[in-house]
Enzyme design. Structure first.
Site, PDB file in Angstrom:
ATOM      1  N   ASN A 149       0.830  -1.205   0.000  1.00  0.00           N
ATOM      2  CA  ASN A 149       0.000   0.000   0.000  1.00  0.00           C
ATOM      3  C   ASN A 149       0.866   1.258   0.000  1.00  0.00           C
ATOM      4  O   ASN A 149       1.963   1.278   0.567  1.00  0.00           O
ATOM      5  CB  ASN A 149      -1.026  -0.001   1.147  1.00  0.00           C
ATOM      6  CG  ASN A 149      -0.448  -0.236   2.520  1.00  0.00           C
ATOM      7  OD1 ASN A 149       0.629  -0.798   2.663  1.00  0.00           O
ATOM      8  ND2 ASN A 149      -1.170   0.184   3.542  1.00  0.00           N
ATOM      9  N   VAL A 150       0.349   2.281  -0.661  1.00  0.00           N
ATOM     10  CA  VAL A 150       1.048   3.557  -0.799  1.00  0.00           C
ATOM     11  C   VAL A 150       0.045   4.654  -0.478  1.00  0.00           C
ATOM     12  O   VAL A 150      -0.856   4.945  -1.280  1.00  0.00           O
ATOM     13  CB  VAL A 150       1.617   3.733  -2.230  1.00  0.00           C
ATOM     14  CG1 VAL A 150       2.329   5.079  -2.346  1.00  0.00           C
ATOM     15  CG2 VAL A 150       2.581   2.601  -2.582  1.00  0.00           C
ATOM     16  N   GLU A 151       0.182   5.230   0.718  1.00  0.00           N
ATOM     17  CA  GLU A 151      -0.792   6.237   1.169  1.00  0.00           C
ATOM     18  C   GLU A 151      -0.398   7.629   0.678  1.00  0.00           C
ATOM     19  O   GLU A 151       0.630   7.819   0.025  1.00  0.00           O
ATOM     20  CB  GLU A 151      -0.910   6.147   2.695  1.00  0.00           C
ATOM     21  CG  GLU A 151      -1.452   4.776   3.110  1.00  0.00           C
ATOM     22  CD  GLU A 151      -1.676   4.626   4.603  1.00  0.00           C
ATOM     23  OE1 GLU A 151      -1.202   5.467   5.402  1.00  0.00           O
ATOM     24  OE2 GLU A 151      -2.329   3.625   4.978  1.00  0.00           O
ATOM     25  N   CYS A 176      -4.321   0.983  -2.206  1.00  0.00           N
ATOM     26  CA  CYS A 176      -4.185  -0.328  -1.572  1.00  0.00           C
ATOM     27  C   CYS A 176      -3.062  -1.114  -2.261  1.00  0.00           C
ATOM     28  O   CYS A 176      -2.729  -0.862  -3.425  1.00  0.00           O
ATOM     29  CB  CYS A 176      -5.491  -1.115  -1.697  1.00  0.00           C
ATOM     30  SG  CYS A 176      -6.757  -0.658  -0.506  1.00  0.00           S
ATOM     31  N   GLU A 229      -3.180  -3.926  -3.484  1.00  0.00           N
ATOM     32  CA  GLU A 229      -3.665  -4.627  -4.679  1.00  0.00           C
ATOM     33  C   GLU A 229      -3.576  -3.744  -5.919  1.00  0.00           C
ATOM     34  O   GLU A 229      -3.484  -4.260  -7.044  1.00  0.00           O
ATOM     35  CB  GLU A 229      -5.116  -5.083  -4.465  1.00  0.00           C
ATOM     36  CG  GLU A 229      -5.283  -6.199  -3.442  1.00  0.00           C
ATOM     37  CD  GLU A 229      -5.363  -5.715  -1.992  1.00  0.00           C
ATOM     38  OE1 GLU A 229      -5.010  -4.550  -1.715  1.00  0.00           O
ATOM     39  OE2 GLU A 229      -5.787  -6.512  -1.144  1.00  0.00           O
ATOM     40  N   CYS A 231      -9.789  -5.892   0.931  1.00  0.00           N
ATOM     41  CA  CYS A 231     -10.985  -5.062   1.104  1.00  0.00           C
ATOM     42  C   CYS A 231     -11.931  -5.276  -0.084  1.00  0.00           C
ATOM     43  O   CYS A 231     -11.564  -5.869  -1.107  1.00  0.00           O
ATOM     44  CB  CYS A 231     -10.610  -3.593   1.257  1.00  0.00           C
ATOM     45  SG  CYS A 231     -10.147  -2.767  -0.278  1.00  0.00           S
ATOM     46  N   CYS A 236     -10.875  -4.015  -3.508  1.00  0.00           N
ATOM     47  CA  CYS A 236      -9.771  -4.797  -4.079  1.00  0.00           C
ATOM     48  C   CYS A 236     -10.231  -6.174  -4.532  1.00  0.00           C
ATOM     49  O   CYS A 236      -9.640  -6.754  -5.442  1.00  0.00           O
ATOM     50  CB  CYS A 236      -8.615  -4.861  -3.096  1.00  0.00           C
ATOM     51  SG  CYS A 236      -7.837  -3.241  -2.968  1.00  0.00           S
TER      52      CYS A 236
HETATM   53  N1  THU Z   1      -5.253  -1.855   2.587  1.00  0.00           N
HETATM   54  C1  THU Z   1      -4.708  -2.507   1.517  1.00  0.00           C
HETATM   55  O1  THU Z   1      -3.621  -2.116   1.026  1.00  0.00           O
HETATM   56  N2  THU Z   1      -5.370  -3.565   1.001  1.00  0.00           N
HETATM   57  C2  THU Z   1      -6.501  -4.098   1.529  1.00  0.00           C
HETATM   58  O2  THU Z   1      -7.085  -5.005   0.939  1.00  0.00           O
HETATM   59  C3  THU Z   1      -6.985  -3.606   2.822  1.00  0.00           C
HETATM   60  C4  THU Z   1      -6.522  -2.252   3.183  1.00  0.00           C
HETATM   61  C5  THU Z   1      -4.563  -0.665   3.115  1.00  0.00           C
HETATM   62  C6  THU Z   1      -5.214   0.637   2.753  1.00  0.00           C
HETATM   63  C7  THU Z   1      -4.650   1.545   3.826  1.00  0.00           C
HETATM   64  O3  THU Z   1      -3.390   2.037   3.380  1.00  0.00           O
HETATM   65  C8  THU Z   1      -4.419   0.632   5.012  1.00  0.00           C
HETATM   66  O4  THU Z   1      -4.519  -0.692   4.526  1.00  0.00           O
HETATM   67  C9  THU Z   1      -5.425   0.810   6.135  1.00  0.00           C
HETATM   68  O5  THU Z   1      -6.728   0.714   5.668  1.00  0.00           O
END
Ligand code: THU
Length: 133
Positions: free
Chosen positions: A48-50, A59, A61, A92, A95
């Site tokens: 994940n890259v916020e 996410c 994915e 999630c 995804c």
């Molecule tokens: N996140 C993912 O990267 N993939 C998922 O399927 C569930 C959630 C990340 C998004 C966010 O950066 C962090 O988890 C918290 O929600």
């Protein structure tokens, strides 16, 4: 095509954990890593890259499907997702839809309740087939 019986889930999880270690998650503090096997045998991954604009965070994915396409495409056959402890995590809802596009209902996911087809994690999915009707 790799037969499901021969899939090394442990290896996939190692790759997902490695990707998780490179996550950029300063806002949630919740790193995620994913890895998948492609039908030609390659293994791809993502983290994940916020973003400071919170809603724009990507996410893990998203990185995975981007790598899939950018390294030759193909179909996802097996997928795993891990949290910051390296434990199996469910993808999630959004995804699951991303995965459906490239894996379809038969793609296998590792979940805390065992290995399941995507059709059980995203029942009655909307997909590319609807657009060609
Ligand atoms: N996140 C993912 O990267 N993939 C998922 O399927 C569930 C959630 C990340 C998004 C966010 O950066 C962090 O988890 C918290 O929600």
């Amino acid at each position: 095509m790799t037969s499901p019986a021969r899939v090394d889930w442990d290896e996939l999880r190692v790759v997902a954990r490695d990707a998780m270690s490179r996550a950029y998650a300063p806002y949630s503090g919740y790193p995620v890593g994913v890895a998948a096997l492609v039908d030609d045998g390659r293994i791809i991954s993502g983290c994940n890259v916020e973003n400071a604009s919170y809603g724009l965070g990507l996410c893990a994915e998203c990185g995975l499907v981007s790598q899939l396409q950018n390294t030759g495409g193909g179909r996802l056959t097996h997928f795993t997702c891990v949290d910051g402890q390296g434990d199996i995590l469910v993808p999630c809802g959004r995804c699951r839809q991303l995965l459906y596009e490239f894996g379809g209902p038969d793609m296998l996911l590792q979940t805390p309740e065992g290995v399941l087809p995507l059709s059980e994690m995203l029942p009655q999915a909307f997909g590319p087939e609807h657009l060609t009707k």
